[in-house]
Design a protein around this motif. Structure first.
Motif, mmCIF file in Angstrom:
data_model
loop_
_atom_site.group_PDB
_atom_site.id
_atom_site.type_symbol
_atom_site.label_atom_id
_atom_site.label_comp_id
_atom_site.label_asym_id
_atom_site.label_seq_id
_atom_site.Cartn_x
_atom_site.Cartn_y
_atom_site.Cartn_z
ATOM 1 N N LYS A 260 0.815 -1.218 0.000
ATOM 2 C CA LYS A 260 0.000 0.000 0.000
ATOM 3 C C LYS A 260 0.852 1.274 0.000
ATOM 4 O O LYS A 260 0.329 2.357 0.271
ATOM 5 C CB LYS A 260 -0.943 -0.009 1.211
ATOM 6 N N GLU B 128 -7.565 1.049 -2.925
ATOM 7 C CA GLU B 128 -6.955 -0.058 -2.191
ATOM 8 C C GLU B 128 -5.737 0.386 -1.383
ATOM 9 O O GLU B 128 -5.200 -0.399 -0.592
ATOM 10 C CB GLU B 128 -6.525 -1.153 -3.175
ATOM 11 N N ALA C 37 -7.761 0.793 4.417
ATOM 12 C CA ALA C 37 -8.250 -0.184 3.446
ATOM 13 C C ALA C 37 -7.690 -1.561 3.775
ATOM 14 O O ALA C 37 -6.534 -1.706 4.174
ATOM 15 C CB ALA C 37 -7.845 0.228 2.035
ATOM 16 N N ASP C 38 -8.535 -2.565 3.608
ATOM 17 C CA ASP C 38 -8.175 -3.956 3.912
ATOM 18 C C ASP C 38 -7.777 -4.138 5.376
ATOM 19 O O ASP C 38 -7.045 -5.069 5.714
ATOM 20 C CB ASP C 38 -7.041 -4.452 2.997
#
Length: 464
Positions: free
Chosen positions: A358, A401, A406-407
């Motif tokens: 990321k 993403e 995120a995640d």
């Protein structure tokens, strides 16, 4: 050393021609200096000081001396020439007309460096450290902080002089201001550390080029040392010089066992430590570091590569080095792809996790393509530019993403961000070729902080 006026000869007993002319020398009453047997003639030159200072290359050498200065010399045995020099007729009537001499011990390749260090104007200016009689030289270098944790070769004047024969550059030439302390580093200082690293003289031009590249402002070596990140200089060598000095670009190219690879990278690190002051725990603040900070140097495997040499693609054809701020090796496994599109997707997937999946445009990387993977691109006609273009498209990452949270990961970009974001900055992904013939494996060498805020790869020509 003042020579006696008259006839002076330099001989060695282990020379048939010298033994042949012994009666003539005694007849002439010459002052005879012997290189290998102090009992044969009164003149003892077993330390070879006289021979060195006179530049004796062949024995016997007969000289005429006047007012302490040489006025004439004859090399070997020639009745005519000896009679001309001495003014004495009928010399050695029982001897052949001429006989060639033998090589002087003072030009023996195994002695010449020691003689130059002892008697010559070596020009070495480095500070000399005298050790106590009972002091172990290897332990002394550990104790003084000159090593990287492994034993080093003691840099005696003889060894440094021998190392300097590997380049035509002036020992006093300043190669670089070496970070972090920005200390002027001469060719001689590099030679000292190259000796300590275990280099051969023919490696020295490559070490000099690597230091020039690593000390360039854009490489940001000071920052590379001061960071808490893993990285250190990685040296990639291109051109015929790699073959001439026996570098490894094939099996185990990143690993142990090749003297040139191991010692060139180590010499660079020792210069940074001993000249620039970059010591671990002081300026070097790496949280963990990586084994490549001992040495990380390899030659690009140009003969089987689908790409032009890395240095040539960067504008420096022929013998050259590229330095890259590398953090370690990440394996890439793909044993099934038989077309370049599929293999490029594998590379992209592995490159995405460089440092963190990321964090785009934050860290550079170097992709090192093995011969078996390289064959896929070569057979498809893909060059470096084509592969880079494919990877650029595959590594355009969806911004949604990458944002923080995120995640379920706090790490990432501060939002909001829209569209796509490239994984690497322009020029932030290098591609090289190395490795053994067998194995459908390639490698990613992770980089450090990218671009103006970090380090930029630098390429320099290797000069003899």
């Amino acid at each position: 050393m003042r020579l006696p006026d008259g006839l002076v000869a330099v001989v060695k007993r282990d020379c048939p021609t010298c033994v042949l002319v012994e009666p003539v020398l005694r007849q002439l009453g010459a002052a005879v200096w012997c290189q290998d047997d102090a009992a044969w003639f009164p003149g003892d030159d077993t330390e070879l000081e006289l021979s060195y200072r006179l530049g004796i290359e062949t024995v016997p050498t007969l000289l005429r001396v006047q007012d302490g200065a040489e006025t004439a010399r004859v090399v070997g045995w020639s009745r005519e020439q000896w009679e001309q020099l001495t003014g004495v007729a009928g010399l050695g009537a029982e001897l052949p007309e001429h006989r060639p001499g033998c090589g002087s011990l003072s030009v023996d390749p195994f002695r010449v460096d020691a003689l130059e260090a002892r008697y010559g104007a070596s020009g070495l200016t480095s500070r000399r450290v005298e050790l106590a009689d009972l002091e172990d030289e290897h332990e002394a270098m550990f104790d003084r902080g000159w090593t990287d944790g492994l034993p080093v070769v003691p840099p005696t004047p003889e060894r440094v002089l021998r190392m300097l024969r590997g380049t035509t550059r002036d020992p006093a030439e300043v190669i670089a201001l070496v970070p972090p302390d920005l200390v002027e580093c001469t060719v001689e200082k590099v030679a000292v550390n190259a000796v300590m690293a275990g280099c051969l003289p023919e490696y020295l031009p490559v070490v000099l080029a690597a230091l020039e590249a690593a000390s360039a402002e854009e490489f940001a070596l000071h920052g590379l040392l001061a960071t808490t990140y893993f990285s250190g200089p990685v040296v990639i060598v291109n051109g015929p010089v790699a073959g001439r000095i026996g570098m490894n670009s094939g099996v185990n190219a990143f690993g142990q066992g090749n003297r040139a690879n191991a010692t060139i990278g180590r010499a660079l690190q020792l210069v940074v430590r001993n000249v620039g002051g970059g010591r671990p725990g002081e300026v070097d603040r790496a949280t963990m570091g990586n084994p490549g900070k001992f040495t990380f140097c390899f030659a690009e495997r140009e003969e089987t590569s689908p790409f032009r040499p890395l240095a040539a693609d960067r504008g420096v054809p022929g013998d050259a080095v590229t330095v890259f701020a590398g953090s370690g090796v990440q394996p890439v496994v793909d044993q099934l792809s038989r077309d370049p599109e599929s293999l490029a997707r594998t590379f992209a997937a592995c490159l995405r996790v460089n440092a963190h999946p990321k964090l785009p445009m934050a860290f550079d990387a170097m992709l090192v393509v093995s011969p078996e993977h390289g064959r896929v691109f070569r057979e498809a006609g893909w060059d470096r530019a084509r592969l880079l273009a494919e990877l650029e498209g595959l590594l355009a990452l969806p911004a949604a993403e990458l944002v923080r949270g995120a995640d379920g990961m706090a790490e990432g970009l501060p939002g909001p961000v829209e569209g796509t974001v490239p994984k690497f900055r322009p020029g932030g992904l290098l591609i090289a070729s190395a490795g053994g013939d067998a194995g459908l494996f390639s490698a990613i060498v992770g980089g450090w902080v990218a671009g103006a805020t970090g380090s930029v790869p630098v390429t320099r020509e290797v000069r003899a």
